[in-house]
Enzyme design. Sequence first.
Site, PDB file in Angstrom:
ATOM      1  N   ARG A 129       0.831  -1.214   0.000  1.00 34.24           N
ATOM      2  CA  ARG A 129       0.000   0.000   0.000  1.00 34.24           C
ATOM      3  C   ARG A 129       0.861   1.258   0.000  1.00 34.24           C
ATOM      4  NH1 ARG A 129      -2.431  -4.413   1.950  1.00 34.24           N
ATOM      5  NH2 ARG A 129      -4.696  -4.579   2.044  1.00 34.24           N
ATOM      6  N   GLY A 179      -0.768 -12.240  -4.537  1.00 32.13           N
ATOM      7  CA  GLY A 179      -2.215 -12.081  -4.560  1.00 32.13           C
ATOM      8  C   GLY A 179      -2.635 -10.668  -4.185  1.00 32.13           C
ATOM      9  N   ASP A 189      -3.108 -15.716   7.857  1.00 29.34           N
ATOM     10  CA  ASP A 189      -1.774 -16.101   7.362  1.00 29.34           C
ATOM     11  C   ASP A 189      -0.949 -16.869   8.399  1.00 29.34           C
ATOM     12  OD1 ASP A 189      -2.280 -14.919   4.952  1.00 29.34           O
ATOM     13  OD2 ASP A 189      -1.260 -13.043   5.433  1.00 29.34           O
TER      14      ASP A 189
END
Length: 432
Positions: free
Chosen positions: A25, A92, A315
């Site tokens: 980001r 991803g 995760d």
Amino acid sequence: MISNIITKGINGIPNVPGDKSISHRSIIIPSISNGTCEITNILKSADVLHTLEAFKSMGVSIIEDKKNLVIQGKGLNSLSESKEPIYLGNSGTSARLLTGLLSAQNFNTILKGDKSLSNRPMKRITEPLARMNAKINTTNGSLPLSIEPSNLHSANIEIKIPSAQIKSGLLLAALNIKGETVISESKITRDHTEIMLKSFGANIKTTKTDNKKIIKIIGQKELLPKNIDVPNDLSSSAFFIVSALINENSNITLKNINNNPTRNGILLALKKMGAKIKLSNERINNNENICDIEVVSSDLNGCDLGPEFADLMIDEYPILAIAAAFANSPSVFRGLQELKVKESDRLKLILLNLKNCGIKCKSENNDLFIYPSKKYEVKKNLIQTDFDHRIAMAFCIMGTKIGPLEIKDSESINTSFPNFKNELNRLGGKIF
Ligand code: S3P
């Protein structure tokens, strides 16, 4: 790579890299801001470098100096068409976020990925985007996909699958749409995109009711430039945390770790198991919670984690499964369906590799059951990873307890933690 048994514990201060989600980001949002942004402590791993190269190929000037970047933002609408298809490797996060962002640009894009990424579901992002009039063609629901320019309009979208990647892709598309887009989610997902967009001056408001989070974003407002200091990654820290917990004579301190409450389930879960974990120096930087974490060897109990934990730590199940394998009693982790569509089918690989290590376990209706015992007989010391970085690192930590274990295709670790082996060895690991 071979991970071997250790006897003297893991000790010291691991150098954990910058947070992967925030690093992506920290390239995407500054690139569409209206000025110069300095980014420090960015994660330079394969996944993040694919995002970086993608923006360079779309005409963004990015100067790199070790772990720092200077990004010259081009504004919401001035990215340019990449001459070549954009290749995103294994990432991803890059694929879902860029599909959203680029569906609202006025040029064509082709996104491609490696074998694993080309098998991961993209309809979860292209379908809600189609409701905003995006024109995207996938290959059987996956990458490669092509995006054509089209006039996007605002919409009211309820996200059905809990996923920060879907939410973030939609928010990045909405930035460029006139009027108000409303996105709602009924499960918690990491909120780094909302936090960062707010600090860049986007017109974004979030409200929470008992069972829903609603995000309203009014697009076409230019983003102001901002500097970002990326905190260190809790997901990468988790491998060191568990290695210190399960190996006697260990004591480590992790510094400057992101402790965002939408994704710190691993700390809650391990504490529930009796882990001696102490947080200190808790503070806020760039609106993200940060802390230091001290961990010492602990006797762990098994635990029963409901599906709400999956939202807060998806995760971390591979490494939590390793902790559970050395606990004093059985564990069950419930509601792990999303684990099957990560970089690999992680549920399948956790089961396969635990069984090969001699640990009794099973899955039923996406719930994972692990039955530890006092003694293990390794059946097969070859760990199957399907090129998944988190499976490779988790079973490397397993090797510190019951090694030697040979970790197949361990180069995948570069996806998120290129220096993992050196750091673990520096603190007492025996990996070669
Ligand atoms: C990520 C979100 C998570 C996580 C991934 C990174 C992100 O995926 O598994 O490693 O940066 O937004 P989902 O939100 O799709 O589950």
